[in-house]
Design an enzyme around this catalytic site. Structure first.
Site, PDB file in Angstrom:
ATOM      1  N   ARG A 126      -8.527 -12.884 -13.775  1.00 15.84           N
ATOM      2  CA  ARG A 126      -9.701 -13.725 -13.942  1.00 15.84           C
ATOM      3  C   ARG A 126     -10.147 -13.687 -15.399  1.00 15.84           C
ATOM      4  NH1 ARG A 126     -10.683 -10.672  -9.197  1.00 15.84           N
ATOM      5  NH2 ARG A 126     -10.801 -11.925  -7.290  1.00 15.84           N
ATOM      6  N   LYS A 151     -13.658  -8.353  -9.747  1.00 14.48           N
ATOM      7  CA  LYS A 151     -14.781  -8.915  -9.000  1.00 14.48           C
ATOM      8  C   LYS A 151     -15.309  -7.886  -8.022  1.00 14.48           C
ATOM      9  CE  LYS A 151     -16.015 -13.234  -6.679  1.00 14.48           C
ATOM     10  NZ  LYS A 151     -15.476 -14.511  -6.147  1.00 14.48           N
ATOM     11  N   HIS A 216      -9.395 -20.598 -15.090  1.00 12.80           N
ATOM     12  CA  HIS A 216      -9.119 -20.387 -13.666  1.00 12.80           C
ATOM     13  C   HIS A 216      -7.935 -21.236 -13.203  1.00 12.80           C
ATOM     14  CE1 HIS A 216     -10.745 -17.940 -10.459  1.00 12.80           C
ATOM     15  NE2 HIS A 216     -10.482 -18.902  -9.595  1.00 12.80           N
ATOM     16  N   ARG A 219      -4.956 -19.203 -13.511  1.00 16.88           N
ATOM     17  CA  ARG A 219      -4.865 -18.246 -12.399  1.00 16.88           C
ATOM     18  C   ARG A 219      -4.287 -18.929 -11.150  1.00 16.88           C
ATOM     19  NH1 ARG A 219      -7.090 -13.469 -10.106  1.00 16.88           N
ATOM     20  NH2 ARG A 219      -8.109 -13.744  -8.081  1.00 16.88           N
ATOM     21  N   HIS A 242      -7.720 -10.281  -4.107  1.00 16.34           N
ATOM     22  CA  HIS A 242      -8.473 -10.924  -3.027  1.00 16.34           C
ATOM     23  C   HIS A 242      -8.779  -9.912  -1.918  1.00 16.34           C
ATOM     24  CE1 HIS A 242      -6.781 -15.185  -4.099  1.00 16.34           C
ATOM     25  NE2 HIS A 242      -7.839 -14.857  -4.818  1.00 16.34           N
ATOM     26  N   TYR A 251      -2.880 -20.970  -1.307  1.00 13.86           N
ATOM     27  CA  TYR A 251      -1.830 -21.375  -2.239  1.00 13.86           C
ATOM     28  C   TYR A 251      -0.568 -21.831  -1.529  1.00 13.86           C
ATOM     29  CZ  TYR A 251      -4.905 -19.336  -5.701  1.00 13.86           C
ATOM     30  OH  TYR A 251      -5.997 -19.061  -6.483  1.00 13.86           O
TER      31      TYR A 251
END
Length: 276
Positions: A126, A151, A216, A219, A242, A251
């Site tokens: 990120r 995150k 992003h 990414r 994640h 994805y």
């Protein structure tokens, strides 16, 4: 309220966003937040949606701040002040092809900019993770990067190939950053997010890429290309940081899996079944 969020280990960015949300609704009514009613708060959100076209993310942010205020600061019953969150829009990520990204990188002559964009694409980190990456977080002996500013303050390790390490070594020898891998003019201060966006925007323009290219987007492209190269979904989830497989599985809707090896279940040939 700030102290409450700090105790919960919220990131400074999240704290700033929540506080800003409450300041805005307070200024709208010229009232202290604790005197704003549930109906007023809903009316405020409706106004922002209709007039300012705010996103679901901004709405969720405002509701999150509202809940902390009511439950944790004012010790009120959430049921009396509850606001339901908007339905999540399921959007398929936009990506660039690998050829487009390599073409974009070819237009970058500045070594620092080239190292920054190369690392972003090669690792799928990120934007905030890259900008707060410190020199001590790179373990060149093990070809690993420790993401310590993930995150939700979640740490993870990401493998880094020798080709990318070589770019970073060349960059380090020239620029000698003090603390963070990428710094601005002032030593020890991380590179700015706006500078990151600007160099990416200019590189995309030179590469004749007409769509909007953001950090992003790199990414998203990393994740998609990894699936296309055969990386399994669970491994990709760990690389991206994640919480759930469901987030990563989006994805699958973008990746071109036409070249994947799909077995013929009706073929009884033993050599075929054994993968020979």
């Amino acid at each position: 309220m700030i102290a409450e969020m700090q105790i919960r280990n919220y990131s400074p960015r999240t704290i700033g966003s929540y506080v800003s949300s409450l300041i805005q609704v307070s200024q709208y009514y010229q009232l202290s937040p604790e005197h704003i009613s549930l109906e007023q708060f809903k009316d405020y959100l409706t106004h922002r949606i209709n007039e300012d076209k705010i996103s679901n993310a901004t709405i969720n942010q405002a509701i999150g701040a509202w809940r902390i205020l009511q439950c944790d600061i004012l010790h009120r019953n959430w049921k009396a002040f509850q606001v339901k969150r908007p339905r999540i829009e399921k959007k398929i990520p936009r990506v660039l092809s690998q050829a487009q990204i390599l073409s974009l990188l070819d237009t970058v002559s500045n070594l620092k900019h080239y190292a920054l964009l190369s690392l972003a694409y090669a690792t799928g980190m990120r934007r905030n993770e890259i900008l707060h990456l410190q020199l001590k977080d790179i373990d060149s002996a093990r070809n690993m990067i420790l993401v310590s500013q993930g995150k939700g303050h979640k740490q993870r390790q990401i493998p880094i190939h020798n080709s990318t390490l070589g770019i970073l070594r060349e960059y380090y020898k020239k620029y000698r950053p003090a603390k963070f891998l990428f710094e601005g003019y002032k030593p020890g201060v991380p590179y700015s997010a706006s500078s990151f966006r600007n160099i990416l925007y200019k590189a995309a323009k030179r590469a004749c890429i007409t769509r909007k290219v953001t950090p992003h987007l790199l990414r998203h492209s990393f994740a998609t290309h990894m699936l296309e190269k055969g990386l399994n979904l669970k491994r990709l989830q760990l690389l991206l940081g994640h919480n759930t497989m469901k987030t990563t599985s989006v994805y699958l809707h973008v990746a071109d899996m036409s070249s994947a090896n799909v077995p013929d279940l009706l073929n009884t040939d033993k050599d075929t079944q054994n993968g020979k």
